[in-house]
Design a protein around this motif. Structure first.
Motif, PDB file in Angstrom:
ATOM      1  N   TYR A  14      11.117   7.627   2.979  1.00  0.00           N
ATOM      2  CA  TYR A  14      11.587   6.316   3.433  1.00  0.00           C
ATOM      3  C   TYR A  14      11.657   6.262   4.960  1.00  0.00           C
ATOM      4  CZ  TYR A  14      14.250   2.027   3.836  1.00  0.00           C
ATOM      5  OH  TYR A  14      14.647   0.763   4.177  1.00  0.00           O
ATOM      6  N   TYR A  17       8.176   5.871   6.198  1.00  0.00           N
ATOM      7  CA  TYR A  17       7.758   4.512   5.828  1.00  0.00           C
ATOM      8  C   TYR A  17       8.281   3.487   6.844  1.00  0.00           C
ATOM      9  CZ  TYR A  17       7.946   0.160   3.054  1.00  0.00           C
ATOM     10  OH  TYR A  17       7.857  -1.132   2.614  1.00  0.00           O
ATOM     11  N   CYS A  18       9.522   3.630   7.248  1.00  0.00           N
ATOM     12  CA  CYS A  18      10.125   2.700   8.219  1.00  0.00           C
ATOM     13  C   CYS A  18       9.635   2.958   9.645  1.00  0.00           C
ATOM     14  CB  CYS A  18      11.645   2.802   8.177  1.00  0.00           C
ATOM     15  SG  CYS A  18      12.361   2.198   6.639  1.00  0.00           S
ATOM     16  N   PRO A  21       5.138   1.778  10.068  1.00  0.00           N
ATOM     17  CA  PRO A  21       4.712   0.748   9.105  1.00  0.00           C
ATOM     18  C   PRO A  21       3.200   0.540   9.106  1.00  0.00           C
ATOM     19  CG  PRO A  21       5.809  -0.249  10.977  1.00  0.00           C
ATOM     20  CD  PRO A  21       5.953   1.244  11.138  1.00  0.00           C
ATOM     21  N   GLN A  25       1.634  -3.663   4.502  1.00  0.00           N
ATOM     22  CA  GLN A  25       2.759  -2.875   4.008  1.00  0.00           C
ATOM     23  C   GLN A  25       3.132  -3.236   2.574  1.00  0.00           C
ATOM     24  OE1 GLN A  25       3.995  -0.398   5.620  1.00  0.00           O
ATOM     25  NE2 GLN A  25       6.165  -0.201   5.371  1.00  0.00           N
ATOM     26  N   TYR A  26       3.159  -2.226   1.726  1.00  0.00           N
ATOM     27  CA  TYR A  26       3.687  -2.365   0.374  1.00  0.00           C
ATOM     28  C   TYR A  26       5.175  -2.122   0.468  1.00  0.00           C
ATOM     29  CZ  TYR A  26      -1.202  -1.693  -0.738  1.00  0.00           C
ATOM     30  OH  TYR A  26      -2.557  -1.816  -0.785  1.00  0.00           O
ATOM     31  N   ASP A  27       5.932  -2.714  -0.434  1.00  0.00           N
ATOM     32  CA  ASP A  27       7.356  -2.425  -0.365  1.00  0.00           C
ATOM     33  C   ASP A  27       7.614  -1.003  -0.869  1.00  0.00           C
ATOM     34  OD1 ASP A  27       7.765  -2.496  -3.199  1.00  0.00           O
ATOM     35  OD2 ASP A  27       8.186  -4.630  -3.130  1.00  0.00           O
ATOM     36  N   PHE A  28       8.735  -0.461  -0.457  1.00  0.00           N
ATOM     37  CA  PHE A  28       9.023   0.939  -0.743  1.00  0.00           C
ATOM     38  C   PHE A  28       9.100   1.204  -2.239  1.00  0.00           C
ATOM     39  CE2 PHE A  28      11.747   4.735  -1.013  1.00  0.00           C
ATOM     40  CZ  PHE A  28      10.959   5.599  -0.259  1.00  0.00           C
ATOM     41  N   GLU A  29       9.630   0.269  -2.980  1.00  0.00           N
ATOM     42  CA  GLU A  29       9.725   0.430  -4.436  1.00  0.00           C
ATOM     43  C   GLU A  29       8.332   0.559  -5.053  1.00  0.00           C
ATOM     44  OE1 GLU A  29      11.618   1.259  -7.853  1.00  0.00           O
ATOM     45  OE2 GLU A  29      12.573   0.991  -5.900  1.00  0.00           O
ATOM     46  N   PHE A  30       7.379  -0.237  -4.547  1.00  0.00           N
ATOM     47  CA  PHE A  30       5.995  -0.130  -5.026  1.00  0.00           C
ATOM     48  C   PHE A  30       5.473   1.291  -4.795  1.00  0.00           C
ATOM     49  CE2 PHE A  30       1.478   0.026  -4.004  1.00  0.00           C
ATOM     50  CZ  PHE A  30       0.910  -0.508  -5.157  1.00  0.00           C
TER      51      PHE A  30
END
Length: 126
Positions: A14, A17-18, A21, A25-30
Motif C-alpha cells: 500500500y 502504491y501511494c 501512483p 491507477q486501479y484501486d488498491f482493493e482491485f
C-alpha cells in the motif's frame, strides 16, 4: 536479481502504491483481489521493489491481456527482468498502456514494441 512472489506485506504494498501512483491507477482493493498480482522483492534484503498486475482490458475493441505496475525509483534492470518473467508466464501477447516515457522505455527494453500512441505489445512468439 529479484524474487517474484505474492504480496508478503499488504502495508508495504500500500505504501508503494501511494508513493508511486500509476497513470491508469486501479484501486488498491482491485490490486489485492487480482490473482495476477506479482510483487518483486530485493533478493538480499527482501524489501518490496515493485509490483506488476495482469488483467484483461479492452484494446481497440478486443479483450487483451494487459500489464501494468510500478516500482521504487532507480530500479530499471529489476523492472525489465520482472516484466520479462511475468510475460513469459502467460501464453499470449501482452499489452501495456502508458503515457509515461520512462515506462515506455522500460517496456521496450523488456521486448515490447509500440503499436500506436500509448499502446505497446510484447508478442508471445517474438
Amino acid at each position: 536479481i529479484v524474487i517474484i512472489d505474492h504480496c508478503r506485506d499488504e502495508k508495504e504494498l500500500y505504501e508503494l502504491y501511494c508513493l508511486r501512483p500509476m497513470p491508469n491507477q486501479y484501486d488498491f482493493e482491485f490490486l489485492m483481489q487480482n490473482p495476477n498480482l506479482f510483487c518483486f522483492y530485493d533478493e538480499k534484503l527482501g524489501f518490496l521493489r515493485g509490483f506488476i498486475t495482469v488483467q484483461t482490458e479492452d484494446i481497440d475493441g478486443k479483450k487483451r491481456l494487459t500489464l501494468s505496475g510500478t516500482s521504487i525509483r532507480g530500479n530499471m534492470p529489476d523492472n525489465i527482468d520482472a516484466i520479462i518473467a511475468v510475460c513469459e508466464a502467460f501464453n499470449d501477447d501482452m499489452y501495456a498502456v502508458t503515457p509515461l516515457r520512462h515506462a515506455e522505455l522500460v517496456l521496450r527494453k523488456a521486448g515490447f514494441v509500440k503499436l500506436k500512441e500509448q499502446i505497446l505489445v510484447r508478442y508471445k512468439n517474438g
